[in-house]
Design a protein around this motif. Sequence first.
Motif, PDB file in Angstrom:
ATOM      1  N   GLU A   3       0.836  -1.197   0.000  1.00 29.98           N
ATOM      2  CA  GLU A   3       0.000   0.000   0.000  1.00 29.98           C
ATOM      3  C   GLU A   3       0.875   1.252   0.000  1.00 29.98           C
ATOM      4  O   GLU A   3       1.949   1.275   0.598  1.00 29.98           O
ATOM      5  CB  GLU A   3      -0.912   0.015   1.235  1.00 29.98           C
ATOM      6  CG  GLU A   3      -1.870  -1.168   1.335  1.00 29.98           C
ATOM      7  CD  GLU A   3      -2.966  -1.129   0.299  1.00 29.98           C
ATOM      8  OE1 GLU A   3      -3.278  -0.011  -0.170  1.00 29.98           O
ATOM      9  OE2 GLU A   3      -3.497  -2.194  -0.041  1.00 29.98           O
ATOM     10  N   ASP A   4       0.394   2.302  -0.663  1.00 33.81           N
ATOM     11  CA  ASP A   4       1.093   3.581  -0.670  1.00 33.81           C
ATOM     12  C   ASP A   4       0.719   4.325   0.609  1.00 33.81           C
ATOM     13  O   ASP A   4      -0.254   5.071   0.650  1.00 33.81           O
ATOM     14  CB  ASP A   4       0.712   4.387  -1.914  1.00 33.81           C
ATOM     15  CG  ASP A   4       1.489   5.690  -1.998  1.00 33.81           C
ATOM     16  OD1 ASP A   4       2.490   5.828  -1.268  1.00 33.81           O
ATOM     17  OD2 ASP A   4       1.093   6.573  -2.788  1.00 33.81           O
ATOM     18  N   GLU A   5       1.509   4.093   1.662  1.00 30.91           N
ATOM     19  CA  GLU A   5       1.180   4.620   2.992  1.00 30.91           C
ATOM     20  C   GLU A   5       2.389   5.344   3.574  1.00 30.91           C
ATOM     21  O   GLU A   5       3.477   4.792   3.613  1.00 30.91           O
ATOM     22  CB  GLU A   5       0.763   3.463   3.915  1.00 30.91           C
ATOM     23  CG  GLU A   5       0.388   3.879   5.314  1.00 30.91           C
ATOM     24  CD  GLU A   5       0.040   2.678   6.183  1.00 30.91           C
ATOM     25  OE1 GLU A   5      -0.185   2.882   7.387  1.00 30.91           O
ATOM     26  OE2 GLU A   5       0.008   1.548   5.657  1.00 30.91           O
TER      27      GLU A   5
END
Length: 338
Positions: free
Chosen positions: A211-213
């Motif tokens: 995830e782009d977190e």
Amino acid sequence: MEDFAEFAGLSRPTVSKYFNDPSSVRKTTRDIVETALAKSGYKPNIFATNLYRRKTHILGVIVPNSNDPFYMALTRQIQKLAGIAGYMVFVQSSEGRPELEERALETFKSMNVAGVIIGPLCTPSHNEKLAKTSESIPLVYIDSPLDETSPFVGTDNQQSFRLIVDYLIRSGDAPCYFPMPQINNNAQERRSAYIGAMDNLGFEPRFVPVEDEATLSLEKFAFEATARILRDGSFPTKTVLCGNDRIAAGVSAAAYQAGLKIGRRQNDDLRLAGHDDQPFARYMCPPLTTVAQNHSEIGRFAVELMLQKLGESRDTKTFLPVNERILLNAEIMLRMSA
């Protein structure tokens, strides 16, 4: 100070001269001041003194995460070397939040610090504010560069990834890459360095889907992503290269929970490698193969670069490049995980 000067029987300029530099007054005067200090218990207010001075001997340090072992070791080195040069160091953490980084800078400006050494978060909207601050306060960036031209000291990611990727390919299959969250420019630089290293050796870069977190909880981030990946199937390759050791720790814990064996033996399920050589890396089970950043040298060069910018460098042997961008080589640490 006027009251203390009267108590000591000296003029205020003489007392002020002593507090600025005790060696600048005669020994008999020093003895009088120090006797009066012992009797009166007087202590000058260093903040008031520094607000009065045009030039102070205070440095600020801002790191993204005060709990990260790498930043802890780095700030200890900076404090030690700056102290030797006669500077006090105050450390603040931005905790991954641009507004806290900005607040820390404002605090240091109000303290009239001589300069700030900073590991920037490098969010695009915040870069202009950092560049503007550098017009009034010398800034030296560490670990993660702000851009291609600002003063910077850190690890040469291109060199470190060539080193670890070459080893992993020669000793087994080509690694897929488990990226860092996008918390600073280091994340993008390391991703690009992995791609370059794989391309250079004729292999296709492959990435772990995450995830782009933007989070500083790197172990949790990696653990949860790995658990999901293993539930759904497996990693793109048997060898996983992580953006840093804290990512590797999360991967290792999730792999263990899933019953996988990590190591370089033929019957092991997964090879795992990291980056940074955090203190815990050698004590993981199995010990983590990684590349070591030289935090002592990063700290030394950062302080030296700052002292040069302040016109106070005492190190005539250290050569610093004209563009003030200092990239240090990493060293591979071969252990049982890969």
